[in-house]
Scaffold this active site. Structure first.
Site, PDB file in Angstrom:
ATOM      1  N   LYS A 182      20.931  15.812  40.328  1.00 14.01           N
ATOM      2  CA  LYS A 182      20.516  15.407  41.679  1.00 14.01           C
ATOM      3  C   LYS A 182      21.279  14.155  42.099  1.00 14.01           C
ATOM      4  O   LYS A 182      21.968  13.543  41.278  1.00 14.01           O
ATOM      5  CB  LYS A 182      19.007  15.208  41.725  1.00 14.01           C
ATOM      6  CG  LYS A 182      18.483  14.090  40.864  1.00 14.01           C
ATOM      7  CD  LYS A 182      16.968  14.208  40.737  1.00 14.01           C
ATOM      8  CE  LYS A 182      16.424  13.116  39.853  1.00 14.01           C
ATOM      9  NZ  LYS A 182      15.725  12.059  40.500  1.00 14.01           N
TER      10      LYS A 182
ATOM     11  N   TYR B  43      31.709 -18.001  49.624  1.00 10.53           N
ATOM     12  CA  TYR B  43      30.668 -18.336  50.596  1.00 10.53           C
ATOM     13  C   TYR B  43      29.631 -19.283  50.017  1.00 10.53           C
ATOM     14  O   TYR B  43      29.216 -19.146  48.859  1.00 10.53           O
ATOM     15  CB  TYR B  43      29.922 -17.062  51.027  1.00 10.53           C
ATOM     16  CG  TYR B  43      30.698 -16.185  51.988  1.00 10.53           C
ATOM     17  CD1 TYR B  43      31.123 -16.677  53.222  1.00 10.53           C
ATOM     18  CD2 TYR B  43      30.978 -14.861  51.665  1.00 10.53           C
ATOM     19  CE1 TYR B  43      31.820 -15.850  54.101  1.00 10.53           C
ATOM     20  CE2 TYR B  43      31.662 -14.040  52.537  1.00 10.53           C
ATOM     21  CZ  TYR B  43      32.092 -14.542  53.754  1.00 10.53           C
ATOM     22  OH  TYR B  43      32.775 -13.742  54.616  1.00 10.53           O
TER      23      TYR B  43
HETATM   24  C1  LIG Z   1      11.716  15.140  37.809  1.00  9.50           C
HETATM   25  C2  LIG Z   1      12.809  14.549  37.000  1.00  9.50           C
HETATM   26  N1  LIG Z   1      13.123  15.097  35.819  1.00  9.50           N
HETATM   27  C3  LIG Z   1      14.107  14.607  35.052  1.00  9.50           C
HETATM   28  C4  LIG Z   1      14.828  13.493  35.452  1.00  9.50           C
HETATM   29  C5  LIG Z   1      15.925  12.985  34.557  1.00  9.50           C
HETATM   30  O1  LIG Z   1      15.632  11.731  34.054  1.00  9.50           O
HETATM   31  P1  LIG Z   1      16.710  10.974  33.146  1.00  9.50           P
HETATM   32  O2  LIG Z   1      17.865  10.685  34.047  1.00  9.50           O
HETATM   33  O3  LIG Z   1      16.006   9.742  32.712  1.00  9.50           O
HETATM   34  O4  LIG Z   1      17.072  11.899  32.064  1.00  9.50           O
HETATM   35  C6  LIG Z   1      14.539  12.874  36.665  1.00  9.50           C
HETATM   36  C7  LIG Z   1      15.274  11.688  37.075  1.00  9.50           C
HETATM   37  O5  LIG Z   1      14.940  10.888  37.877  1.00  9.50           O
HETATM   38  C8  LIG Z   1      13.499  13.416  37.472  1.00  9.50           C
HETATM   39  O6  LIG Z   1      13.157  12.872  38.638  1.00  9.50           O
END
Ligand SMILES: Cc1ncc(COP(=O)(O)O)c(C=O)c1O
Length: 385
Positions: free
Chosen positions: A36, A272
């Site tokens: 994602k 700055y």
């Molecule tokens: C629903 C869900 N599952 C799995 C993961 C994966 O987590 P990680 O990146 O800590 O492995 C995430 C990451 O935010 C998530 O939102």
């Protein structure tokens, strides 16, 4: 001069990391790659392709749009959309995958289940869902009562929705294994009354990076790994681990080069608001990367940049002086006489021992590795090496 900044992603290391994760899982437990947010900012299509080739069984995305991007890029394997989605048929390019049951949806509330059901009935084909049970995160998900009713309906009288999985998400995977175990127990308890009824191939899942590397209890039927694919995570938490975290490689390197060098006399100040005072003759260099490209302002006067000569030999770390600007940072080259205009500057190093390894920078910036990666602007070209 064009901007010399680029984000290198080392695909052979990503492949090795993915295989490391896969090797932790028992046969029968699927390897889910969480890609994602544009694969944590690294480029969803290329990363997903590499991970599938390395053995990922399922791709996990947040939105339908993210799934469509992968489908358009030619990825044809199973995918799960986490975001509560009312209209899974909104994107024409995804319909074939929905029809084939390859594109599956999280079901997070009775209201949303009803929406998915209506969509499936209107369409005349079942939609594949994973029921999301809230076990303590309070970030969407069904209550235990809603979950019970939903499982009851889906396993008896509702052909419009196919139950492919049940899952939950851990609130404290990194810091509190006791509460993670409690959440896992709540998921198990919610399933107990249905032991006889549940499909044999039901995907039960709860584990992510920080627990999957430590305890098989969390693997269940599908492990959802995101951050750890890029080499970050396991080394930061206490063991025992199922395999040595040192076998993982950091896959990301953010490089630029020094575009200006000048020596300043004592009494001058850098940047700055004059937050850095120069008290000895000081050679300052400019690296054309700032918060406009996603380098955190919180690192001003705190972090350093690793400098390499033209052959790639590390010369040392140059501390940041003054505040991070929109387009540049100022670094102190006084102790690195061989560094000059044209020398390579690593904002993020793939060497875990470097001061500019992602976990160290994230800590210094008061954030975590996830944000460090995701905030890097898409204006920085991703280069797959
Ligand atoms: C629903 C869900 N599952 C799995 C993961 C994966 O987590 P990680 O990146 O800590 O492995 C995430 C990451 O935010 C998530 O939102």
């Amino acid at each position: 001069m064009t901007s010399p900044s680029r984000l290198e992603i080392r695909l052979p290391d990503l492949t090795r990391n993915a295989r490391w994760w896969k090797s932790l899982l028992e046969p029968g437990c699927l390897f889910g790659a969480v890609v994602k947010a544009n694969a944590y900012g690294l480029g969803a299509a290329r990363i997903a392709r590499c991970l599938v080739d390395a053995g990922a069984d399922v791709l996990l995305v947040y939105s339908l749009e993210e799934a469509v991007e992968l489908i358009r890029a030619g990825l044809t394997g199973p995918m799960l959309v986490f975001m509560p989605t009312d209209d899974p048929l909104a994107e024409g390019d995804a319909r074939e995958a929905v029809a084939a049951g390859r594109l599956q949806f999280s079901a997070d509330s009775p209201r949303q289940i009803e929406k998915l059901r209506q969509a499936a009935r209107t369409w005349g084909r079942p939609i594949h869902v994973h029921l999301h049970l809230d076990t303590g995160m309070s970030r969407a998900g069904l209550s235990p009562t809603e979950f019970r009713q939903a499982v009851e309906t889906l396993t008896t009288s509702d052909p419009s929705l196919t139950l492919r999985g049940v899952y939950s998400h851990l609130a404290t995977a990194e810091d509190n294994l006791d509460f993670a175990r409690e959440q896992d127990r709540r998921l198990a308890d919610a399933l107990t009354p249905f032991r006889e009824k549940l499909p044999k191939d039901l995907l039960i899942h709860i584990g992510s990076t920080f627990v999957t590397c430590r305890d098989r209890q969390f693997h269940r039927r599908l492990a959802r790994i995101g951050l750890g694919l890029y080499g970050y995570g396991p080394a930061a938490v206490p063991g025992p681990h199922l395999a040595p975290p040192s076998e993982l490689s950091h896959v990301v390197r953010w490089v630029s080069s020094i575009v200006h060098v000048q020596t300043y006399a004592p009494g001058a100040t850098a940047g700055y608001d004059r937050t850095y005072r120069i008290d000895q003759p000081t050679r300052l260099g400019i690296v054309p990367v700032g918060y406009g490209l996603g380098y955190p302002t919180a690192l001003g006067n705190k972090s350093s940049v690793r400098v390499l000569d033209s052959t790639g030999k590390p010369l040392g770390h140059a501390p940041l002086r003054g505040k991070v600007n929109m387009d540049q940072v100022i670094i102190d080259l006084t102790d690195l006489p061989a560094a000059d205009v044209g020398s390579t500057a690593e904002l993020i190093s793939a060497d875990p021992a470097s001061d500019c390894a992602v976990p160290r920078l994230a800590k210094l910036a008061g954030t975590h590795c996830y944000e460090m990666l995701c905030r890097i602007s898409t204006r920085v070209p991703r280069v797959y090496v």
